[in-house]
Write an enzyme that holds these catalytic residues in place. Structure first.
Site, short mmCIF file in Angstrom:
data_model
loop_
_atom_site.label_atom_id
_atom_site.label_comp_id
_atom_site.label_asym_id
_atom_site.label_seq_id
_atom_site.Cartn_x
_atom_site.Cartn_y
_atom_site.Cartn_z
N GLY A 62 75.79 122.32 27.99
CA GLY A 62 76.06 121.04 28.60
C GLY A 62 76.88 120.11 27.72
O GLY A 62 77.17 119.00 28.12
N GLU B 40 91.59 120.69 28.65
CA GLU B 40 91.60 121.31 27.32
C GLU B 40 93.02 121.75 26.94
O GLU B 40 93.45 121.60 25.80
CB GLU B 40 90.66 122.50 27.28
#
Length: 1234
Positions: free
Chosen positions: A67, A101
């Site tokens: 997470g 990303e």
């Protein structure tokens, strides 16, 4: 694989041998943004294991907490990465997580981080142009997110990433092979060209680097020099290192010479710097220049026309620049030179154009951040320390070195300690950096202060272990003390385990000593300044305060002193004398001496009243010492280091067990009159290194060796040593043993007790090759070098034989990697050694023999990457080699038959995965034969520099880099195989390639034109590649002792070429030119005609444009210029026969005729036109004959099963040996009929 990212990240602290960490992150069966992301069959475990096997520490991002958001987890790793690899697959753009990303990765591309994409089951154009699924995904994002700016950032990032050269998986190989290519390129990428360590916290560096980079403008094709100046401690060296890291891979070679001022002031300092410069650029650690003037010329000659980056750090004299780099005109266009100095006037003195840059102190914001990083390990101070921090920033005045040292000193201390320290700082004028640095010194205890001052005054640049032993004898506890100095940033330890400190810190320490007695040097604790020493000695003002003294004149000088000139210095512990001739006798030495370093000591012994019980190091090279006399009355109970290098008065090494029982290193190298070593020496159980190299009169050694600590023993060139001692006990510590050049005929059975031996060098004209069978116990042997000139009496122990063709004896040398066998004859013994000694993992095999035939079983060595059979004149065949082979050197093996060489070339072609059936479309250009090729060729010759054999030996600096995956063959032959689809007369060739650099192979034909059959030539060949006008070094190689014409095959895989030259690829069509030259050459036998590169061939998948042609077929009629359905078959170089009446010495007058093959079914490497390159761009294969009389070959055509067709020559000389099919060298070249 979807959403895969490979990150190679650097971290502070001690790292592994690759100096990297590798993070591998994959998304497996996870759902992001409503899109299912699946892991493909590209197995991550295989990539992970492959990277680990290459020595790259690898971890998987599964270690991150579940997470954890990208911004706090992965993005942090990305920012600290050296290499970032993006794996694009069909559904990549479906994930906004991946696209965010990606945007960060592309941003990092501008921070010296290498970004490489992998296109897995996706065409790069789809990513670049956002077509197909990529376009669909981005359209959906625009509709769903209503964030056009974010999507446009993704589009831009995809476009930039897709334009970066990477790997494209097209199912043309297995996934395992594809992974191996990736791993290979990672291993051979920037990781193997390690950048310099810049700073623990490089605050304020980038802006200064950017400004200086603008001055450098490395895109321009000129030579530029920039001088960086400023006060000490302002960060000049740090900035220079950061610049080096940013641009060094844009040059053919680079060198960063640190602390030039300091190192040049040492004995032979300039010579060592010259050698370091040559080593860093050329890579040969064995190169020695001998003198400053010779070194200057070697640098000029070896680096001329070479595009390099050189940084000279901390220069203080113009002479240092002139000796190291001369002028900018020494180097090729595009070179850059950077000089850092404290002396701005020095830069003005340079007689060549340059620009300068002044390094300013850090501003308050930068200073606050840098100090905070050192004091708090964060970029801002803690709230309770704000006021105290402001005081420190005010004191330091923006000097980075002061901020770093004070910050480290205060780190972890409480407020009361900070206040106390700051109160102490206030006593020192804040404008004086010397006094600021001295504050850290004040924080040391008494022993630590003494260690610091001793290093600053005497031991900077010395090996740590050596200094530790000396200072330990002074009760200074140096092991913990030096560690504390390192912790406080006062001392550094380099990779060689040498002690260093910044020159500001050294000056600070020496100033502390000077302040002990500013006006009277004789009352200080340490003397190093020659002028101060002369004053003390001439006026006899020495005192018991003096702890150490260095009497070193910059030039040789005589000094008239009293015989007891040291009598007042009873506490003297360190005495170093050099370049001084003390006139008269020496009657007194202080008994407290720990170090006596006096090269050229003028007496045969030390004073008889000297008590040497405290002496640790006695260094007297090139002196008149006689050991018998020296040790007759003096006992050296604590002596650890003895250096009597080249002491020619030493004839006998006496009993040291009683006089020097604790000796650790004994250097008797070059003691040419030493004849006998006392029996007791063999029982010195603390001796670690014993060097007897070049003791040419040595005959008597101890009968036994029982030396449990011995690690290194050299008897190299001790030509009169006939017997090696017995070893009644195991000696596990000995790692290196050199017995080459001795008169030893056999080794004792107890030789097997050297169970820890790693390197063994053995053999001479006298050695008979007998190794007892018990030698097989030496299971740690990694390298064996065995020389046997007269092998008729060879008796290698045979109790343990090999199992069979398929394996080796269990009692062979399991760790053996390198084997060198030099047997004049008796090839059966070599076979026995290979079958019984060698494990299948042998990596390098060197053979020298007159009657040896390589066995077919050599293929079982499945790790063999180097086979060197130079000068095996009668070897006829090289059998099939293992597929791991990378280099074969068969220089001067003139009996090798043609078919064997053909198969060898084809095997390398397959290993390199050279595409067969290649045809250059550019071959269809006008083919107009040069009627006077000799004149054409002479204009192409770039005449090399001739060196004498001795100069050439000094200049040799072209050792191979085994870490790169390159393939080479050297064989005695003249014609280039015709499957090289681009060929030319001369030393250059050009062609066109697509958007990626393909795998290619290069073949050069060396022509010697020797005058006699005994001539031998050595030369250095330099090959450069120009892509779209940007020239770089491709490779340079040293070739030794050629006796005949030779071919050199060089091949490099796509991954290596893309890594080295991919940044020069500008579009879908790129012009490439390969040029070669012989830069230096010599002949030991007196040959005076320079060797030349007469022909050059390249096998490459090109995109040369089709051209119209006028071809002359065999019948002499013109051929239609439409050859779309015709395979053009080049012939090998044509040679004159005895019936050619139009041939003259120096060239041909006839026009060569091309043979046009109309057999379109011939689909091997038989598909290019021979012709002369006319326009300098689209080059086709040429068949213009040599302008010099050459030899011919009667080769039969060899077609390999993979479609590789080497072709044949239809022209044969009358002296060709038809039995072997390849006899290139007739009995006498003088008897040829032309």
């Amino acid at each position: 694989m979807i959403g895969g990212r490979l990150k190679i990240a650097t971290f502070p602290g001690k790292l592994n041998k690759k100096h990297v960490w590798v993070s591998l992150y994959t998304l497996q069966d996870c759902v992001k943004e409503g899109c299912l992301l699946l892991l493909s069959d590209l197995r991550i475990g295989h990539l992970y294991n492959a990277l680990r096997q290459r020595g790259i520490n690898t971890f998987i991002d599964d270690n991150l907490k579940k997470g954890e958001e990208i911004s706090t987890g992965l993005l942090k790793i990305i920012e600290s990465s050296m290499i970032l690899i993006i794996v694009f697959s069909e559904n990549y753009a479906s994930s906004t997580w991946c696209l965010d990303e990606l945007a960060k990765i592309v941003e990092c591309k501008n921070n010296d981080q290498l970004v490489r994409p992998v296109f897995y089951n996706i065409n790069p154009s789809e990513v670049r142009n956002q077509k197909g699924k990529f376009g669909e995904a981005l359209t959906k994002h625009e509709e769903k997110l209503n964030d056009n700016k974010r999507v446009q950032t993704w589009r831009k990032s995809l476009y930039e990433a897709a334009n970066i050269s990477g790997w494209h998986y097209k199912h043309d190989c297995t996934e395992f092979e594809f992974i191996q290519r990736i791993v290979e390129e990672i291993s051979n990428s920037k990781l193997n060209r390690m950048p310099l360590f810049v700073a623990k916290y490089p605050v304020g560096i980038n802006s200064r680097v950017e400004a200086i980079t603008l001055h450098l403008d490395i895109g321009l094709n000129d030579v530029r020099m920039i001088g960086i100046y400023g006060p000490g401690g302002v960060g000049k060296t740090t900035i220079a290192k950061a610049i080096y890291n940013r641009i060094f891979d844009h040059f053919e070679g680079s060198s960063f010479l640190e602390n030039v001022k300091d190192k040049s002031g040492a004995i032979n300092g300039i010579i060592q710097l010259q050698e370091a410069l040559l080593f860093e650029i050329l890579g040969d650690g064995q190169l020695k220049v001998g003198s400053e003037s010779k070194g200057t010329n070697v640098i000029k000659n070896r680096l001329r026309n070479k595009r390099i980056l050189v940084i000279l750090d901390d220069v203080d004299k113009l002479d240092q620049i002139e000796r190291l780099i001369g002028g900018c005109d020494w180097f090729a266009l595009g070179s850059r030179i950077i000089i850092t100095t404290r002396n701005k006037h020095l830069l003005r003195s340079l007689r060549i154009g340059h620009s300068t840059y002044e390094v300013k102190e850090l501003d308050d914001h930068e200073a606050l951040e840098l100090f905070s990083m050192h004091a708090f390990q964060r970029n801002k101070p803690e709230k309770d320390y704000l006021e105290l921090t402001d005081q420190v920033i005010c004191y330091a005045k923006g000097l980075p070195l002061a901020l770093s040292i004070i910050g480290a000193d205060l780190c972890g201390r409480n407020e009361m300690q900070w206040k106390s320290a700051l109160d102490k700082y206030k006593k020192i004028p804040d404008k004086d950096i010397q006094k600021i640095l001295q504050i850290s010194y004040q924080g040391l205890d008494e022993t630590e202060q003494d260690i610091f001052l001793d290093i600053a005054c005497f031991f900077k640049g010395h090996y740590k272990d050596y200094v530790v032993d000396i200072l330990n004898a002074c009760n200074l506890y140096p092991i913990i003390g030096i560690q504390k100095l390192t912790d406080k940033c006062l001392v550094t330890i380099d990779r060689s385990n040498k002690l260093w400190m910044h020159d500001l810190l050294q000056q600070m320490g020496r100033e502390i000593v000077r302040q002990e007695s500013p006006q009277i040097p004789g009352k200080r604790s340490r003397l190093w300044c020659y002028e101060d020493v002369v004053e003390v000695l001439m006026e006899n003002t020495g005192s018991e305060n003096i702890r150490g003294m260095m009497i070193c004149s910059p030039e040789p000088e005589e000094m008239q002193v009293e015989a007891k000139f040291l009598e007042k210095m009873k506490n003297l512990k360190f005495l170093m004398v050099d370049n001084i001739d003390i006139c008269g006798g020496i009657e007194y030495l202080p008994n407290g001496l720990r170090l006596l370093d006096w090269p050229g000591f003028p007496l045969s012994s030390l004073p008889s009243n000297f008590r040497a019980q405290n002496l640790i190091a006695l260094n007297m090279p090139q002196s008149q010492v006689i050991l018998d006399k020296l040790l007759e009355k003096i006992r050296f109970k604590s002596l650890t280091y003895m250096n009597f290098h080249s002491c020619h008065y030493i004839k006998k090494l006496p009993d040291l067990k009683k006089t020097t029982p604790n000796i650790k290193e004994l250097n008797l190298r070059g003691c040419k009159n030493l004849m006998e070593v006392h029996e007791s020496i063999g029982q010195l159980d603390k001796l670690e290194k014993w060097d007897l190299t070049d003791c040419i009169e040595l005959q008597i050694l101890p009968s036994c060796l029982m030396m449990k600590s011995l690690k290194h023993l050299s008897l190299y060139r001790c030509t009169k040593v006939e017997k090696f001692p017995n070893m009644p006990q195991e000696m596990e510590g000995l790692k290196y043993l050199n017995l080459c050049g001795t008169a030893i005929k056999t080794l004792p059975p107890s030789f097997a007790n050297l169970i820890g031996l790693h390197q063994l060098l053995l053999g001479s004209d006298f050695y008979l090759g007998h190794l007892p069978s018990s030698t097989y116990k030496l299971q740690h042997l990694c390298e064996i070098y065995l020389y046997v000139k007269f092998p008729k009496d060879v008796e290698i122990g045979r109790q343990v034989l090999c199992n069979s063709y398929g394996g080796f004896s269990n009692d062979g040398f399991r760790s053996l990697n390198v084997l060198f066998l030099c047997f004049s004859k008796n090839g059966l013994e070599i076979d026995f050694i290979l079958n019984s000694w060698c494990p299948l993992s042998l990596k390098c095999l060197f053979i020298r023999s007159e009657d040896y035939t390589l066995p077919k079983s050599i293929i079982r060595f499945n790790k063999l990457h180097l086979l060197d059979i130079r000068d095996c004149h009668f070897i006829q065949e090289i059998p099939k080699l293992p597929e791991c082979i990378e280099k074969v050197d068969a220089s001067n093996c003139f009996s090798l038959n043609s078919q064997s060489l053909s198969k060898l070339f084809l095997q390398f072609g397959r290993i390199l995965e050279l595409p067969p059936n290649m045809r250059c479309l550019g071959a269809k250009e006008d083919v107009l034969m040069d009627s006077q090729p000799s004149i054409k060729l002479l204009h192409q010759i770039d005449f090399p520099c001739w060196l004498s054999p001795s100069e050439f030996s000094v200049a040799e600096n072209y050792d191979e880099d085994d870490t790169r995956c390159e393939y080479e063959i050297v064989v005695p032959r003249y014609e280039i195989p015709k499957w090289f689809n681009h060929q030319s007369v001369g030393s250059s060739i050009s062609f066109w390639i697509g958007p990626e650099f393909p795998t290619f192979a290069l073949c050069l034909a060396f022509c010697l034109h020797q005058l006699t059959d005994k001539d031998t030539y050595s030369c250095v060949c330099v090959v450069r590649i120009s892509i779209n006008g940007h020239k770089r070094l491709l490779i340079q190689r040293l070739f030794r002792d050629f006796q005949y014409d030779h071919l050199w095959f060089y091949g490099a895989p796509h991954s290596l070429l893309q890594q080295k030259f991919g940044d020069l690829i500008q579009s879908d069509r790129n012009h490439v030119e390969i040029s070669s030259k012989i830069s230096h050459w010599t002949s030991k036998t007196g040959g005076k005609i320079a060797p030349i590169i007469e022909r050059l061939g390249v096998h490459v998948e090109c995109i040369c444009s089709p051209k119209s042609s006028v071809i002359i077929p065999e019948n002499g009629e013109n051929v239609d210029d439409d050859f779309d359905n015709t395979v053009l078959s080049p012939s090998l170089p044509l040679f004159p026969t005895s019936n050619d009446s139009n041939i003259h010495h120096g060239g041909f007058n006839n026009v060569e005729v091309l043979r046009l093959s109309t057999d379109a079914s011939n689909n091997g490497f038989d598909s290019s036109l021979m012709g002369i390159h006319n326009d300098g761009s689209d080059l086709c294969v040429s068949s213009v004959a040599s302008p010099f009389p050459r030899i011919g070959y009667n080769d039969s055509k060899v077609v390999d099963g993979d479609g590789f067709d080497l072709g044949s020559s239809s022209v044969v000389h009358h002296y060709v040996n038809s039995d072997s099919g390849f006899n290139p060298y007739p009995p006498s070249k003088k008897s040829r009929t032309l």
